[in-house]
Design an enzyme around this catalytic site. Structure first.
Site, PDB file in Angstrom:
ATOM      1  N   GLU A  53     -69.414  59.526 -10.143  1.00 49.55           N
ATOM      2  CA  GLU A  53     -70.841  59.255 -10.316  1.00 49.55           C
ATOM      3  C   GLU A  53     -71.087  58.277 -11.464  1.00 49.55           C
ATOM      4  O   GLU A  53     -70.441  58.350 -12.524  1.00 49.55           O
ATOM      5  CB  GLU A  53     -71.573  60.570 -10.623  1.00 49.55           C
ATOM      6  N   LYS A 144     -80.072  59.248  -6.223  1.00 49.80           N
ATOM      7  CA  LYS A 144     -80.093  60.668  -6.579  1.00 49.80           C
ATOM      8  C   LYS A 144     -81.520  61.207  -6.564  1.00 49.80           C
ATOM      9  O   LYS A 144     -82.425  60.659  -7.194  1.00 49.80           O
ATOM     10  CB  LYS A 144     -79.462  60.857  -7.952  1.00 49.80           C
ATOM     11  N   CYS A 178     -73.464  64.661  -8.161  1.00 46.79           N
ATOM     12  CA  CYS A 178     -73.543  65.691  -9.195  1.00 46.79           C
ATOM     13  C   CYS A 178     -74.308  66.932  -8.728  1.00 46.79           C
ATOM     14  O   CYS A 178     -73.953  67.534  -7.718  1.00 46.79           O
ATOM     15  CB  CYS A 178     -74.148  65.073 -10.452  1.00 46.79           C
TER      16      CYS A 178
END
Length: 326
Positions: A53, A144, A178
């Site tokens: 990430e 995200k 994540c």
């Protein structure tokens, strides 16, 4: 025993997890390093390689170490301005070294970037997961959905546009960033598209990959790659724009933890920590078909007549222009 990957046995895919240190806060140097690791993955027979990430240009570790929530802080403004300068603008061709290597070597790539997209004005950044096909095409960019805790001081919130899976060999590959991997509805959106190889991208923490990878694999009856970055205090130069964080900086900021779990939830490769590594494994799609006999979360074990999910995959923008035609 080496798996037979001939065309007559098309159930196999060789994957690589590139656990590397970024050239922190240097976009171009990090992208060039990623391209070199793609080349190494191809040399080792990988059909697909994944990176952690926010790898290019790096995770904003300074926020937690320099009073990042202080309002109207000149230090925080300067660091944020530098971060935007070094962020990846896909429209400007910043990923071309990687797409060129993917096309040249016929290898698919998934990586985490800090994206500064022009479709949102070009002055906010998003933690994005990019999927590049083996012919060098950027097939999807997933921003995200919700930055975690102090990340919200730096990253904007994303949308559902990139909740897509892509065919790589015999597999349908998807990925989340994540803590998104803890969001059951986001996982379900990928499962429903036939995902059977899931990539969980992390900045680098064995406490996350060790706790989640096997569960995600068991739930999805899929292979799960937990892929991480790595960063140590020694990797941050003394003249870094974020040098103010060095005073309170631990020796290890991201310790890796890249790993692979199989569709039965057992380790294929347990977490690897503390050093750069290219972790390579050959995956057999037949194992997924075996495990789906007892549980297929969007197939025979689903009840869409009772519970269903609606996913908005429209790319979010502030304004939609309708110009008159003369």
């Amino acid at each position: 025993m080496t798996a037979d990957k001939s065309p007559s046995n098309a159930d196999y895919l060789t994957v690589g997890l590139a656990q590397i240190v970024p050239v922190w806060l240097d976009r171009d140097a990090t992208i060039n390093k990623i391209a070199r690791w793609c080349e190494e993955a191809a040399k080792r027979g990988c059909d697909f390689v994944a990176f952690g990430e926010a790898l290019a240009p790096g995770y904003p570790f300074w926020i937690a170490l320099t009073d990042g929530a202080r309002y109207e802080s000149n230090l925080q403004k300067e660091l944020h301005a530098h971060y935007l300068e070094q962020a990846v603008q896909i429209e400007a061709g910043h990923l071309k070294p990687i797409t060129d290597v993917a096309k040249q070597l016929g290898i698919s790539v998934m990586l985490g970037i800090i994206e500064r997209p022009t479709d949102r004005g070009g002055h906010s950044v998003y933690c994005s997961r990019v999927h590049i096909s083996s012919n060098g095409v950027i097939e999807s960019v997933h921003r995200k959905l919700m930055p975690t805790y102090e990340e919200r001081l730096s990253w904007a919130i994303g949308d559902g546009h990139g909740l897509q899976v892509h065919r790589v060999g015999p597999f349908h590959v998807g990925g989340l960033n994540c803590f998104e991997n803890w969001m059951p509805l986001s996982r379900a959106a990928l499962y429903a598209q036939g995902e059977d190889l899931h990539v969980a991208l992390w900045p680098g923490s064995v406490k996350n990959t060790e706790a989640t990878t096997r569960f995600l694999a068991r739930e999805g009856r899929s292979y799960v790659l937990g892929v991480c970055g790595l960063l140590r205090k020694a990797d941050i130069p003394a003249d870094s724009p974020a040098k103010a964080m060095l005073e309170n900086c631990p020796e290890i900021l991201a310790n890796g933890g890249s790993c692979i779990a199989g569709p039965d939830g057992n380790w294929i490769i347990p977490p690897v920590t503390g050093h750069e590594d290219l972790i390579v494994a050959t995956l057999d799609h037949r194992v997924i078909r075996r495990e789906r006999q007892t549980f297929d979360q969007t197939g025979h074990y689903s009840r869409p007549d009772v519970t269903r999910l609606i996913v908005n995959r429209e790319r979010q923008t502030l304004v939609s222009f309708r110009d008159s035609i003369d």
